[in-house]
Design a protein around this motif. Structure first.
Motif, PDB file in Angstrom:
ATOM      1  N   LYS A  94      77.623   8.793  44.580  1.00 13.73           N
ATOM      2  CA  LYS A  94      79.079   9.328  44.746  1.00 13.73           C
ATOM      3  C   LYS A  94      79.104   8.862  44.420  1.00 13.73           C
ATOM      4  O   LYS A  94      80.913   8.150  43.595  1.00 13.73           O
ATOM      5  N   GLN A  95      79.033   7.445  44.982  1.00 11.15           N
ATOM      6  CA  GLN A  95      80.043   6.061  44.331  1.00 11.15           C
ATOM      7  C   GLN A  95      79.967   5.439  42.733  1.00 11.15           C
ATOM      8  O   GLN A  95      80.772   5.103  42.226  1.00 11.15           O
ATOM      9  N   LEU A  96      79.046   6.396  42.599  1.00 15.59           N
ATOM     10  CA  LEU A  96      77.962   5.922  41.086  1.00 15.59           C
ATOM     11  C   LEU A  96      79.053   6.474  39.902  1.00 15.59           C
ATOM     12  O   LEU A  96      79.579   6.629  38.993  1.00 15.59           O
ATOM     13  N   ALA A  98      81.823   8.475  40.593  1.00 13.00           N
ATOM     14  CA  ALA A  98      83.646   7.221  40.654  1.00 13.00           C
ATOM     15  C   ALA A  98      83.596   6.107  39.837  1.00 13.00           C
ATOM     16  O   ALA A  98      84.915   6.126  39.442  1.00 13.00           O
ATOM     17  N   ASP A  99      82.894   5.001  40.197  1.00 11.82           N
ATOM     18  CA  ASP A  99      82.802   3.926  40.078  1.00 11.82           C
ATOM     19  C   ASP A  99      82.576   4.269  38.254  1.00 11.82           C
ATOM     20  O   ASP A  99      83.755   3.485  37.031  1.00 11.82           O
ATOM     21  N   TRP A 100      81.650   5.705  37.428  1.00 16.63           N
ATOM     22  CA  TRP A 100      82.265   5.378  36.269  1.00 16.63           C
ATOM     23  C   TRP A 100      83.050   6.192  35.505  1.00 16.63           C
ATOM     24  O   TRP A 100      83.554   5.689  34.826  1.00 16.63           O
ATOM     25  N   GLN A 101      83.823   7.168  36.218  1.00 18.17           N
ATOM     26  CA  GLN A 101      85.365   8.014  36.249  1.00 18.17           C
ATOM     27  C   GLN A 101      86.585   6.701  35.939  1.00 18.17           C
ATOM     28  O   GLN A 101      87.283   6.661  35.084  1.00 18.17           O
ATOM     29  N   ALA A 102      86.002   5.530  37.327  1.00 17.21           N
ATOM     30  CA  ALA A 102      87.328   4.401  37.429  1.00 17.21           C
ATOM     31  C   ALA A 102      87.505   3.617  36.291  1.00 17.21           C
ATOM     32  O   ALA A 102      87.956   3.325  36.020  1.00 17.21           O
ATOM     33  N   ALA A 103      86.016   4.147  35.595  1.00 11.46           N
ATOM     34  CA  ALA A 103      86.525   2.894  33.959  1.00 11.46           C
ATOM     35  C   ALA A 103      86.569   3.513  33.198  1.00 11.46           C
ATOM     36  O   ALA A 103      86.123   2.650  32.238  1.00 11.46           O
ATOM     37  N   HIS A 130      85.186  14.381  39.123  1.00 13.80           N
ATOM     38  CA  HIS A 130      84.149  13.758  38.209  1.00 13.80           C
ATOM     39  C   HIS A 130      84.180  13.492  36.623  1.00 13.80           C
ATOM     40  O   HIS A 130      83.423  12.751  36.484  1.00 13.80           O
ATOM     41  N   GLU A 209      71.388   4.091  40.600  1.00  9.38           N
ATOM     42  CA  GLU A 209      71.731   2.815  39.333  1.00  9.38           C
ATOM     43  C   GLU A 209      71.528   1.999  38.551  1.00  9.38           C
ATOM     44  O   GLU A 209      71.612   1.856  38.071  1.00  9.38           O
TER      45      GLU A 209
END
Length: 220
Positions: A94-96, A98-103, A130, A209
């Protein structure tokens, strides 16, 4: 977006969705119904392949008849969808996402899970926003992902195939990626042993990751 920016196409079962325990339990429950002995996780990972009838051929020493295949498939899915309710996302998934989209990067989901069942499950886990698009299987369950992947990649507006990296847990994901003109990274947390994944000739990793990091390097 730059020409060397990766778009990730995620697989679902065994990749984002950590359902291997549900798969083994459903497999053994369905085996019991048709008179096959139970299988261990290690043996499953050694033998599993797509299209799935070939998996049964490896177990039985012959391809199942059409009637046998239908009975096997129906039994497996009847058990699986009950057990899948207790499964969750893979560690850190879930964090991966979110982080990919946030970038400012893009991603999508292409799965052989039945589309009408996949969408509610993805929504239940709160990750649908996402993805650019989510495509599940709409046809029969006795084929691989190659043609579906071609359609999926073609539908990604503004994303050329050479920017796409498929992250999955099966050799079939690498085959599908190649068929669509994309690259692939394979993850050992799902349906295949490391040895069988290495035979696909693409990077093999032990965590999502690592898979994301590798995907970024493949297109850079």
């Amino acid at each position: 977006m730059g020409k060397n920016v990766t778009h990730i196409v995620w697989d679902w079962n065994g990749t984002l969705f950590h359902d291997i325990d549900a798969v083994i339990s459903a497999t053994n429950a369905s085996f019991a119904e048709i008179g096959l002995p139970p299988i261990t996780l290690e043996r499953y990972r050694e033998l599993y392949c797509v299209p799935v009838p070939r998996f049964y051929e490896r177990l039985m020493g012959r391809l199942p008849t059409d009637d046998e295949w239908q009975a096997m498939d129906d039994a497996f899915h009847r058990h699986y969808w009950v057990l899948a309710e207790e499964a969750g996302l893979a560690l850190g998934a879930k964090q991966l996402l979110a982080d990919w989209q946030a970038a400012g990067l893009t991603q999508s989901l292409c799965s052989l899970a039945e589309h009408e069942r996949l969408i509610p499950l993805v929504r239940t886990h709160g990750i649908e926003p996402h993805f650019m698009r989510v495509d599940g299987r709409t046809g029969q369950s006795d084929t691989g992902k190659a043609e579906q992947m071609v359609r999926h990649v073609a539908a990604l507006e503004g994303v050329p195939p050479d920017r796409v990296v498929v992250i999955g847990d099966a050799v079939d994901d690498a085959v599908a990626a190649r068929h669509a003109g994309a690259r692939a990274v394979l993850y050992t947390g799902g349906s295949h042993s490391r040895a069988s994944l290495l035979a696909a000739g693409v990077p093999v990793v032990d965590s999502l990751e690592e898979a994301v990091a590798e995907a970024g390097e493949l297109v850079a």
